[in-house]
Design a protein around this motif. Sequence first.
Motif, PDB file in Angstrom:
ATOM      1  N   ALA A  39       0.833  -1.205   0.000  1.00  0.00           N
ATOM      2  CA  ALA A  39       0.000   0.000   0.000  1.00  0.00           C
ATOM      3  C   ALA A  39       0.866   1.252   0.000  1.00  0.00           C
ATOM      4  O   ALA A  39       0.617   2.206  -0.749  1.00  0.00           O
ATOM      5  CB  ALA A  39      -0.923  -0.020   1.222  1.00  0.00           C
ATOM      6  N   GLN A  40       1.890   1.257   0.828  1.00  0.00           N
ATOM      7  CA  GLN A  40       2.777   2.412   0.906  1.00  0.00           C
ATOM      8  C   GLN A  40       3.529   2.602  -0.402  1.00  0.00           C
ATOM      9  O   GLN A  40       3.694   3.726  -0.880  1.00  0.00           O
ATOM     10  CB  GLN A  40       3.756   2.230   2.059  1.00  0.00           C
ATOM     11  N   LEU A  41       3.957   1.510  -0.984  1.00  0.00           N
ATOM     12  CA  LEU A  41       4.720   1.571  -2.226  1.00  0.00           C
ATOM     13  C   LEU A  41       3.877   2.096  -3.377  1.00  0.00           C
ATOM     14  O   LEU A  41       4.382   2.810  -4.254  1.00  0.00           O
ATOM     15  CB  LEU A  41       5.259   0.179  -2.562  1.00  0.00           C
ATOM     16  N   THR A  42       2.592   1.782  -3.373  1.00  0.00           N
ATOM     17  CA  THR A  42       1.735   2.161  -4.498  1.00  0.00           C
ATOM     18  C   THR A  42       0.806   3.330  -4.180  1.00  0.00           C
ATOM     19  O   THR A  42      -0.032   3.698  -5.011  1.00  0.00           O
ATOM     20  CB  THR A  42       0.883   0.955  -4.943  1.00  0.00           C
ATOM     21  N   PRO A  46      -3.653   0.944   3.509  1.00  0.00           N
ATOM     22  CA  PRO A  46      -3.648  -0.511   3.745  1.00  0.00           C
ATOM     23  C   PRO A  46      -5.038  -1.127   3.684  1.00  0.00           C
ATOM     24  O   PRO A  46      -5.206  -2.231   3.164  1.00  0.00           O
ATOM     25  CB  PRO A  46      -3.035  -0.633   5.142  1.00  0.00           C
ATOM     26  N   SER A  47      -6.058  -0.414   4.205  1.00  0.00           N
ATOM     27  CA  SER A  47      -7.416  -0.966   4.198  1.00  0.00           C
ATOM     28  C   SER A  47      -7.918  -1.180   2.778  1.00  0.00           C
ATOM     29  O   SER A  47      -8.642  -2.142   2.494  1.00  0.00           O
ATOM     30  CB  SER A  47      -8.366  -0.036   4.957  1.00  0.00           C
ATOM     31  N   ASP A 157       6.381  11.787   8.473  1.00  0.00           N
ATOM     32  CA  ASP A 157       6.787  10.669   9.312  1.00  0.00           C
ATOM     33  C   ASP A 157       6.133   9.383   8.807  1.00  0.00           C
ATOM     34  O   ASP A 157       4.915   9.341   8.598  1.00  0.00           O
ATOM     35  CB  ASP A 157       6.362  10.947  10.758  1.00  0.00           C
ATOM     36  N   GLY A 158       6.933   8.353   8.580  1.00  0.00           N
ATOM     37  CA  GLY A 158       6.413   7.090   8.084  1.00  0.00           C
ATOM     38  C   GLY A 158       6.531   6.908   6.585  1.00  0.00           C
ATOM     39  O   GLY A 158       6.269   5.817   6.071  1.00  0.00           O
ATOM     40  N   ARG A 229       3.779   6.883   0.083  1.00  0.00           N
ATOM     41  CA  ARG A 229       3.060   6.962   1.357  1.00  0.00           C
ATOM     42  C   ARG A 229       1.641   6.465   1.171  1.00  0.00           C
ATOM     43  O   ARG A 229       1.086   6.468   0.077  1.00  0.00           O
ATOM     44  CB  ARG A 229       3.056   8.386   1.904  1.00  0.00           C
ATOM     45  N   SER A 230       1.053   6.026   2.256  1.00  0.00           N
ATOM     46  CA  SER A 230      -0.333   5.576   2.240  1.00  0.00           C
ATOM     47  C   SER A 230      -1.266   6.771   2.317  1.00  0.00           C
ATOM     48  O   SER A 230      -0.964   7.759   2.998  1.00  0.00           O
ATOM     49  CB  SER A 230      -0.598   4.641   3.427  1.00  0.00           C
TER      50      SER A 230
END
Length: 231
Positions: A39-42, A46-47, A157-158, A229-230
């Motif tokens: 999810a972060q990569l794309t 995440p949900s 952050d993240g 980032r998500s």
Amino acid sequence: MLASLGADKENNTEMSTAFSRRFVTLVEQFAGGNKRQFAQLTGKSPSHIYRICRGLSRPSMIYLEHLYNLFAVDLNWLLTGEQPLDKPQSQLQDELTLIPKLDIEASAGMGSVIGNEEVTEQFALNRRWLNSHLGVYSDKLAFVSIRGDSMQPTLLDGDMVLVDLSQHQSSKDAVYIVQTQDGLMAKRVQQRQNRIQVISDNPDYPSWEITADNADSHGIAGRVVWCGRSI
């Protein structure tokens, strides 16, 4: 009529389940099965990825095009399950480059101590996309996680950033990963005549300089070329 509607619903469910299985295959191939990292990569939450993997949602065409650009995904296979007959698997692999995610964090705050530089995961990205969209031709690439808020709003952050580790010189005004005595820091770097200006995009944090006096304890580890980032 009711029987026909029931059959259509059953067929749609089977198609959705088959699609979700192929989508899970993508997550396994490009993010080691880690749905949160995928999810972060794309650039999705995440949900949203969890719902697609469970067959509860279908991705938009814009997102599918994004997956194609990132991973050279065969969209015909993803949507229909049909395998191309004219493109061998070896050719598909040649289009991708494996990029490690290092077990280190680059602070976007006041500096964090780096851990062991072990590869925790690997992601496969499309070489053509790296070349055409990012202007990156180096094989020395790595993903690094960001911690802190000093580079807001550019980096949060993240965030997970892609770093070109071959770029050790601040040839342009850009965001770099800077090695300091306190660890790695993500900072905007500007080259001056006889010094390097290290700047935080968040005005609450002070800027500082790398000069001849402290150059031995500071250096540029690489340039940040992409951020995921998500949302």
